[in-house]
Scaffold this motif. Structure first.
Motif, mmCIF file in Angstrom:
data_model
loop_
_atom_site.group_PDB
_atom_site.id
_atom_site.type_symbol
_atom_site.label_atom_id
_atom_site.label_comp_id
_atom_site.label_asym_id
_atom_site.label_seq_id
_atom_site.Cartn_x
_atom_site.Cartn_y
_atom_site.Cartn_z
ATOM 1 N N ASN A 1 0.653 -1.187 0.212
ATOM 2 C CA ASN A 1 -0.145 0.344 0.340
ATOM 3 C C ASN A 1 1.077 0.955 -0.531
ATOM 4 O O ASN A 1 0.891 2.110 1.265
ATOM 5 N N TRP A 2 1.648 1.555 -1.334
ATOM 6 C CA TRP A 2 2.351 2.617 -1.212
ATOM 7 C C TRP A 2 1.866 3.671 -1.577
ATOM 8 O O TRP A 2 2.618 4.974 -1.998
ATOM 9 N N ASN A 3 0.908 3.918 -2.762
ATOM 10 C CA ASN A 3 0.681 4.762 -3.329
ATOM 11 C C ASN A 3 -0.248 6.452 -3.609
ATOM 12 O O ASN A 3 -0.864 6.564 -4.328
ATOM 13 N N ILE B 1 16.321 0.829 -5.683
ATOM 14 C CA ILE B 1 17.299 1.958 -6.716
ATOM 15 C C ILE B 1 16.018 3.524 -5.857
ATOM 16 O O ILE B 1 16.094 3.958 -5.615
ATOM 17 N N ASP B 2 14.652 2.399 -5.738
ATOM 18 C CA ASP B 2 13.532 3.201 -5.564
ATOM 19 C C ASP B 2 13.850 3.789 -4.401
ATOM 20 O O ASP B 2 13.180 5.284 -3.729
ATOM 21 N N VAL B 3 14.537 3.287 -3.322
ATOM 22 C CA VAL B 3 14.162 4.272 -2.103
ATOM 23 C C VAL B 3 15.095 5.641 -2.329
ATOM 24 O O VAL B 3 14.696 6.647 -1.002
ATOM 25 N N HIS C 1 13.547 -6.793 -9.241
ATOM 26 C CA HIS C 1 11.841 -7.200 -8.671
ATOM 27 C C HIS C 1 11.125 -7.341 -10.303
ATOM 28 O O HIS C 1 10.377 -7.949 -10.775
ATOM 29 N N GLN C 2 10.990 -6.405 -10.871
ATOM 30 C CA GLN C 2 10.524 -5.465 -12.083
ATOM 31 C C GLN C 2 11.391 -5.413 -13.820
ATOM 32 O O GLN C 2 10.478 -5.185 -13.873
ATOM 33 N N GLY C 3 12.439 -5.803 -12.947
ATOM 34 C CA GLY C 3 13.403 -4.797 -14.525
ATOM 35 C C GLY C 3 13.153 -6.424 -14.940
ATOM 36 O O GLY C 3 12.562 -7.698 -14.774
ATOM 37 N N SER D 1 18.869 -2.871 -16.648
ATOM 38 C CA SER D 1 18.928 -1.313 -15.842
ATOM 39 C C SER D 1 17.040 -1.498 -15.876
ATOM 40 O O SER D 1 16.610 -1.676 -17.470
ATOM 41 N N TRP D 2 16.437 -1.661 -15.444
ATOM 42 C CA TRP D 2 15.195 -1.468 -15.152
ATOM 43 C C TRP D 2 14.663 0.214 -15.459
ATOM 44 O O TRP D 2 15.512 0.968 -14.604
ATOM 45 N N ALA D 3 14.066 0.341 -15.925
ATOM 46 C CA ALA D 3 13.613 1.575 -16.550
ATOM 47 C C ALA D 3 12.861 2.461 -15.767
ATOM 48 O O ALA D 3 13.617 3.416 -15.508
ATOM 49 N N ARG D 4 12.127 2.681 -14.873
ATOM 50 C CA ARG D 4 11.682 2.951 -13.784
ATOM 51 C C ARG D 4 12.328 3.661 -12.590
ATOM 52 O O ARG D 4 12.652 4.632 -11.901
ATOM 53 N N GLY D 5 13.421 2.626 -12.724
ATOM 54 C CA GLY D 5 14.434 2.557 -11.917
ATOM 55 C C GLY D 5 15.714 3.696 -11.639
ATOM 56 O O GLY D 5 15.706 4.691 -11.551
ATOM 57 N N ALA E 1 14.527 5.945 -13.464
ATOM 58 C CA ALA E 1 14.134 7.431 -14.092
ATOM 59 C C ALA E 1 13.882 7.631 -12.600
ATOM 60 O O ALA E 1 14.295 9.085 -12.222
ATOM 61 N N TRP E 2 13.566 6.681 -11.062
ATOM 62 C CA TRP E 2 13.912 6.993 -9.441
ATOM 63 C C TRP E 2 14.759 7.928 -9.185
ATOM 64 O O TRP E 2 15.547 8.565 -8.887
ATOM 65 N N ALA E 3 16.427 7.193 -10.259
ATOM 66 C CA ALA E 3 17.139 7.504 -9.675
ATOM 67 C C ALA E 3 18.267 8.792 -10.243
ATOM 68 O O ALA E 3 18.533 9.239 -9.250
ATOM 69 N N ILE F 1 3.916 0.364 -17.074
ATOM 70 C CA ILE F 1 4.007 -1.374 -16.626
ATOM 71 C C ILE F 1 3.961 -1.252 -14.588
ATOM 72 O O ILE F 1 5.139 -0.470 -14.482
ATOM 73 N N TYR F 2 3.550 -1.607 -13.722
ATOM 74 C CA TYR F 2 3.420 -2.135 -13.180
ATOM 75 C C TYR F 2 4.908 -2.732 -12.431
ATOM 76 O O TYR F 2 6.319 -2.270 -12.071
ATOM 77 N N HIS F 3 4.314 -3.876 -12.896
ATOM 78 C CA HIS F 3 5.809 -5.285 -12.479
ATOM 79 C C HIS F 3 5.493 -6.578 -13.657
ATOM 80 O O HIS F 3 3.878 -7.227 -13.668
#
Ligand code: GLY
Length: 390
Positions: free
Chosen positions: A57-59, A155-157, A217-219, A225-229, A231-233, A346-348
């Motif tokens: 429940n993070w969003n 990386i999301d952290v 997990h999601q890459g 390199s997971w693209a959303r990670g 972008a978070w960076a 794409i979420y997961h």
């Protein structure tokens, strides 16, 4: 690594004003049809109201954040009332020790409330939330742990470090700044590679602090390199620079942005993972919305450092992304019955959650990026995206 995808941009292009009007109509429908619900992703274009099957429940902060953006843009009391209601519903999360996503929850919501109205209660919530997030520090390795395990960081952290720095400023507590910088330094050492690409998850020995290995997990793979990670960076390191002025954080954000640009088709929207030679589906649009917001922050930061120069490359690229996302290939304005704002996120993928759908943070960072672009005075209708060529 090469990227072979790069479909031409199709569909009509909405103006920024029309994009906000479309976003407002989608959000008005969501909050009136499903009051109090904070979905994560769509299925066949309709918001999934059940619990998220991946992360705890993070969003909820993203919906509240979009409501604040609309409240400020329109001056309409109805949006402000909704924004306050959805924000206050998140308050108990300030003490949530079970998630690393406290920043995602409280910065777009309470953070915007404080930024817009200097509300004292919002400030107190941000201080408590920042302290809770700082409590995730694993001393031996010098990182903030994820909800997965004490030995894991993502990386999301990096997107959840800003709230610690807000708390440090508001409470005048330098020990919080130390924790935020320690995590950022560990992340740039172990989760950002020499070419500016990022890994998703780093694992550490919880006793000695030794870095053990990369994972995802999601890459697609541990070494990809997971693209959303990525972008978070870009966004996360830019934000640490905004708070601290530490130039190595700015350099890391820049190197992550350079990697994103070099690997992505000229329309600005990456696949889920750059390792995939022929990705299906071809796009992860939420990564591009986050990257646009992050690059606009990076551009402002570079200009602040270098007497008003250096930011153009990132500002121009962010505006290419935004122009792509304002076409009805991505914007759901011509897709009857679609409940989200931008499609093709794409979420997961591995868990088949929200694949080629809308996701709440994609919509949120699109709105944030459009606002940042307007504030920078840049003309988001130019330059023209080219079709396919890198
Ligand atoms: N948990 C953050 C993300 O899915 O990007």
């Amino acid at each position: 690594m090469t990227t072979t995808h790069g479909d031409p941009v199709t569909g009509r292009e909405l103006t920024v004003a029309d994009t906000f009007e479309f976003a407002a109509s989608q959000l008005r429908e969501l909050v009136t049809s499903h009051p109090g619900r904070t979905p994560t992703y769509t299925s066949h274009g309709r918001w999934v109201l059940d619990n998220d099957q991946w992360a705890p429940n993070w969003n909820g902060g993203f919906l509240a954040g979009m409501l604040w953006i609309l409240a400020r843009r329109t001056g309409d009391a109805w949006w402000a009332e909704q924004a306050r209601k959805y924000t206050l519903a998140l308050e108990p999360r300030k003490n949530d020790t079970g998630t690393h996503d406290i920043g995602f929850l409280l910065e777009p919501s309470f953070g915007r409330w404080y930024d817009y109205e200097h509300d004292e209660h919002a400030r107190e919530v941000l201080i408590t939330g920042g302290r809770t997030m700082a409590g995730r520090m694993q001393e031996p390795g010098g990182y903030l742990r994820t909800w997965v395990d004490a030995g894991s960081t993502f990386i999301d952290v990096m997107m959840n470090v800003g709230i610690i720095l807000r708390a440090a400023e508001y409470a005048d507590d330098p020990s919080l700044t130390d924790i935020a910088l320690r995590h950022s330094e560990t992340t740039r050492r172990y989760l950002v590679r020499g070419d500016g690409s990022t890994l998703h998850e780093g694992w550490f020995d919880t006793t000695t602090g030794e870095f053990l290995h990369a994972a995802t997990h999601q890459g697609s793979r541990s070494d990809s390199s997971w693209a959303r990670g990525q972008a978070w960076a870009i966004y996360g390191f830019s934000s640490v620079f905004e708070h601290t002025g530490q130039t190595e954080m700015l350099a890391t954000a820049q190197s992550c942005a350079d990697f994103y640009i070099s690997e992505t088709a000229a329309v600005g929207v990456p696949p889920n993972d750059w390792t995939d030679a022929d990705p299906v589906p071809p796009f992860e649009s939420s990564a591009s919305a986050i990257a646009a917001a992050g690059m606009l922050r990076l551009a402002n930061a570079l200009d602040s450092q270098r007497a008003g120069t250096g930011g153009e490359r990132y500002r121009d690229y962010a505006n290419v992304i935004l122009r792509t996302l304002r076409t009805t290939q991505f914007l759901a304005a011509d897709t009857p019955g679609w409940e989200g704002i931008i499609k093709h996120a794409i979420y997961h993928r591995a868990k088949n959650l929200g694949v080629d759908e809308s996701v709440m943070w994609g919509d949120h960072y699109l709105m944030e990026a459009l606002e940042l672009s307007e504030q920078s005075g840049a003309n988001a209708t130019s330059p023209t995206p080219t079709n396919g060529a890198r």
